[in-house]
Design an enzyme around this catalytic site. Structure first.
Site, mmCIF file in Angstrom:
data_model
loop_
_atom_site.group_PDB
_atom_site.id
_atom_site.type_symbol
_atom_site.label_atom_id
_atom_site.label_comp_id
_atom_site.label_asym_id
_atom_site.label_seq_id
_atom_site.Cartn_x
_atom_site.Cartn_y
_atom_site.Cartn_z
ATOM 1 N N GLU A 1 4.631 10.861 2.892
ATOM 2 C CA GLU A 1 3.543 9.889 2.744
ATOM 3 C C GLU A 1 3.272 9.119 4.024
ATOM 4 O O GLU A 1 2.175 8.598 4.207
ATOM 5 C CB GLU A 1 3.834 8.924 1.595
ATOM 6 C CG GLU A 1 3.702 9.540 0.214
ATOM 7 C CD GLU A 1 2.335 10.176 -0.010
ATOM 8 O OE1 GLU A 1 1.305 9.513 0.259
ATOM 9 O OE2 GLU A 1 2.300 11.336 -0.444
ATOM 10 N N GLU B 1 -4.851 8.416 6.883
ATOM 11 C CA GLU B 1 -5.780 7.492 6.226
ATOM 12 C C GLU B 1 -6.204 6.385 7.186
ATOM 13 O O GLU B 1 -7.373 5.985 7.222
ATOM 14 C CB GLU B 1 -5.117 6.893 4.981
ATOM 15 C CG GLU B 1 -5.999 5.958 4.172
ATOM 16 C CD GLU B 1 -5.285 5.367 2.967
ATOM 17 O OE1 GLU B 1 -5.819 4.404 2.395
ATOM 18 O OE2 GLU B 1 -4.193 5.867 2.601
ATOM 19 N N HIS C 1 0.831 -1.204 0.000
ATOM 20 C CA HIS C 1 0.000 0.000 0.000
ATOM 21 C C HIS C 1 0.864 1.251 0.000
ATOM 22 O O HIS C 1 0.536 2.252 -0.660
ATOM 23 C CB HIS C 1 -0.920 -0.023 1.224
ATOM 24 C CG HIS C 1 -1.767 1.199 1.359
ATOM 25 N ND1 HIS C 1 -1.490 2.197 2.275
ATOM 26 C CD2 HIS C 1 -2.871 1.611 0.681
ATOM 27 C CE1 HIS C 1 -2.391 3.153 2.160
ATOM 28 N NE2 HIS C 1 -3.228 2.831 1.209
ATOM 29 N N GLU D 1 1.937 2.049 -3.470
ATOM 30 C CA GLU D 1 0.844 2.669 -4.239
ATOM 31 C C GLU D 1 0.873 4.189 -4.062
ATOM 32 O O GLU D 1 0.699 4.947 -5.028
ATOM 33 C CB GLU D 1 -0.485 2.089 -3.771
ATOM 34 C CG GLU D 1 -1.721 2.777 -4.308
ATOM 35 C CD GLU D 1 -2.924 2.590 -3.409
ATOM 36 O OE1 GLU D 1 -3.687 3.556 -3.228
ATOM 37 O OE2 GLU D 1 -3.099 1.478 -2.877
ATOM 38 N N HIS D 2 1.111 4.642 -2.835
ATOM 39 C CA HIS D 2 1.184 6.079 -2.572
ATOM 40 C C HIS D 2 2.404 6.710 -3.247
ATOM 41 O O HIS D 2 2.330 7.815 -3.780
ATOM 42 C CB HIS D 2 1.256 6.332 -1.061
ATOM 43 C CG HIS D 2 -0.073 6.323 -0.390
ATOM 44 N ND1 HIS D 2 -0.668 7.460 0.108
ATOM 45 C CD2 HIS D 2 -0.949 5.307 -0.148
ATOM 46 C CE1 HIS D 2 -1.840 7.142 0.646
ATOM 47 N NE2 HIS D 2 -2.026 5.842 0.506
#
Length: 475
Positions: free
Chosen positions: A152, A159, A79, A82-83
């Site tokens: 991030e 998130e 994940h 992905e960022h």
């Protein structure tokens, strides 16, 4: 391929009694469905496309990599990558990348699941090559610079805070932890806070080397695409993606995870709070002969939300909704829905629900019996209704280039091919009440269950007692 028992049933069975005209129209639509063309490049990367009459095209890369292929120490890496993909490459810094996408009038996105990572772009048909180029660039040339990595971390931690506020997400993650707690399949996709705080650039690079290989990738497109041209673009821009090498870094082999009959309860005494719970059974993998029957069972169980729908719950044709409306006090059940999640070698089937504290014991009983009772009492009418609803979901969702590209990429990863709709219709039409009863009896009756619950759940019966209630008769 259809199992022999279903092939015999297709040959011996006439058109269904219910929804005959709908079946005919679905078959005609399937016959008119454009074919999916697939080409494998020399490095093993598969390129697939389906032509549609649109002005825009969706192109993406589907990768056989997700949180399941992480370790406890690296959980969250897929994940995190992905960022990082949109933070700049050797050819395009972040501002240049965002400006290029904006000037194209395009849309660039990505998501990570437990077994797949996806990057895709939606653009005008004349910009297809540029879209492929951007995807190839971010997957092969991302800088993964330290400043973006540190930035991030904060984004992902925020998130995580948002996800923790979404009770259904929390419940489903905890159900995976309960059912597969000794396997990476039980990990969350975002990973734990401590991992996010300390993931390094080297870990990201190692994950790419192990998982982002050509044999684990599908480049798929849907829209006004000429397949030969698309293949040339893919070969030019993705031809350098490395194959898995015998002496290169190897991804750890994945053993089939053991399904655990267990419970994970988070009890609170907040006044007026609702009880949330999920109960899971061991399901089947994508390629199992019973996978479509499980989808049909999910459709038969269906869903309910208080205050929604034109027909009162007491008059619903859904037997479970009707039973809950008749046997529980009005307004005490907020919602429930069935789920069926398939993985490479296992699955998770069950239901989630929200209710008042006073309704919890009875609602759990009704839902458990609603599943197990299908072993002897599901009717042909209920099965046909469930299949019609399932067809509506499966075929009705393919109404955009993004949905079609998603279907192509996912199916090539999990099945190794795109299953034609005509074949899917034949397999669905072969499922009848006898088949549903068999699958429920063999796979959902008198079986271990995993339970997770949150809120005022003190009234929930012990796990051993609930396990007894998976038998196909009321206790």
């Amino acid at each position: 391929m259809l199992p022999p028992r279903l092939l015999r049933r297709v040959a011996a069975t006439s058109a269904p009694r219910f929804g005959r005209s709908r079946g005919v129209s679905s078959t005609l639509a399937a016959l008119q469905h454009p074919p999916t063309q697939v080409t494998t490049l020399p490095n093993g990367l598969r390129v697939a496309s389906q032509a549609t009459a649109d002005e825009t095209v969706t192109v993406g890369v589907w990768i056989d990599a997700g949180s399941r292929f992480e370790t406890k120490e690296s959980n969250g890496t897929a994940h995190f990558l992905e960022h990082m993909a949109f933070k700049g490459t050797k050819r395009r810094n972040r501002i240049a990348l965002e400006t290029e996408i904006e000037n194209m009038g395009a849309h660039l996105n990505a998501y990570t699941s437990r077994e797949q990572t996806v990057y895709y772009a939606k653009c005008f048909k004349e910009d297809l090559r540029q879209g492929v180029d951007i995807l190839a660039d971010i997957l092969q040339n991302s800088t993964l610079d330290q400043a973006s990595l540190d930035f991030e971390r904060g984004v992902i931690l925020r998130e995580m805070e948002e996800v923790e506020k979404t009770i259904e997400e929390v419940i489903f993650d905890r159900l995976h932890l309960t059912a597969f707690h000794d396997s990476p399949l039980g990990y969350t996709i975002l990973g734990p806070v401590e991992n996010i705080q300390f993931i390094t650039r080297r870990q990201l690079q190692e994950y790419i080397r192990q998982n982002y290989t050509a044999d684990r990738m599908v480049v798929a497109a849907a829209g006004p695409v000429e397949h030969g041209e698309f293949v040339r673009h893919a070969e030019e821009l993705f031809g350098g993606v490395p194959q898995r090498r015998a002496n290169g870094p190897k991804r750890q082999p994945q053993e089939k995870p053991d399904f655990c009959g267990a419970e994970l309860l988070y009890k609170t005494d907040e006044p007026g709070a609702s009880a949330h719970f999920a109960i899971g059974y061991e399901g089947v993998p994508w390629t199992h002969p019973d996978s479509l029957t499980f989808m049909t069972i999910q459709s038969i169980i269906g869903s309910y939300r208080r205050g929604e729908g034109l027909i009162p719950a007491e008059l619903s044709g859904n037997r479970l909704v009707n039973s809950i409306a008749r046997n529980l006090d009005p307004g005490t059940t907020e919602s429930f829905h069935a789920f069926n999640t398939c993985y490479k070698d296992t699955g998770l089937f069950g239901f989630c629900a929200q209710c008042d504290e006073t309704a919890l014991p009875r609602l759990v009983d009704e839902l458990l019996y609603g599943v197990s009772s299908m072993a002897h009492s599901v009717t042909d009418e209920e099965v046909e209704r469930g299949k019609r609803s399932l067809k509506s979901v499966l075929f009705g969702s393919l109404d955009s280039t993004t949905a079609i590209a998603e279907d192509i990429g996912r199916q090539l990863l999990v099945y190794g091919r795109r299953i034609p709709i005509s074949e899917l219709l034949v397999r669905l039409d072969a499922i009848d009440a006898t088949e549903v009863r068999r699958v429920v009896r063999e796979r959902l009756c008198d079986k271990d269950i995993a339970i997770t619950a949150l809120g005022p759940v003190g009234g929930l019966a012990p796990l051993a007692e609930l396990r007894k209630r998976t038998v196909p008769h009321r206790l």
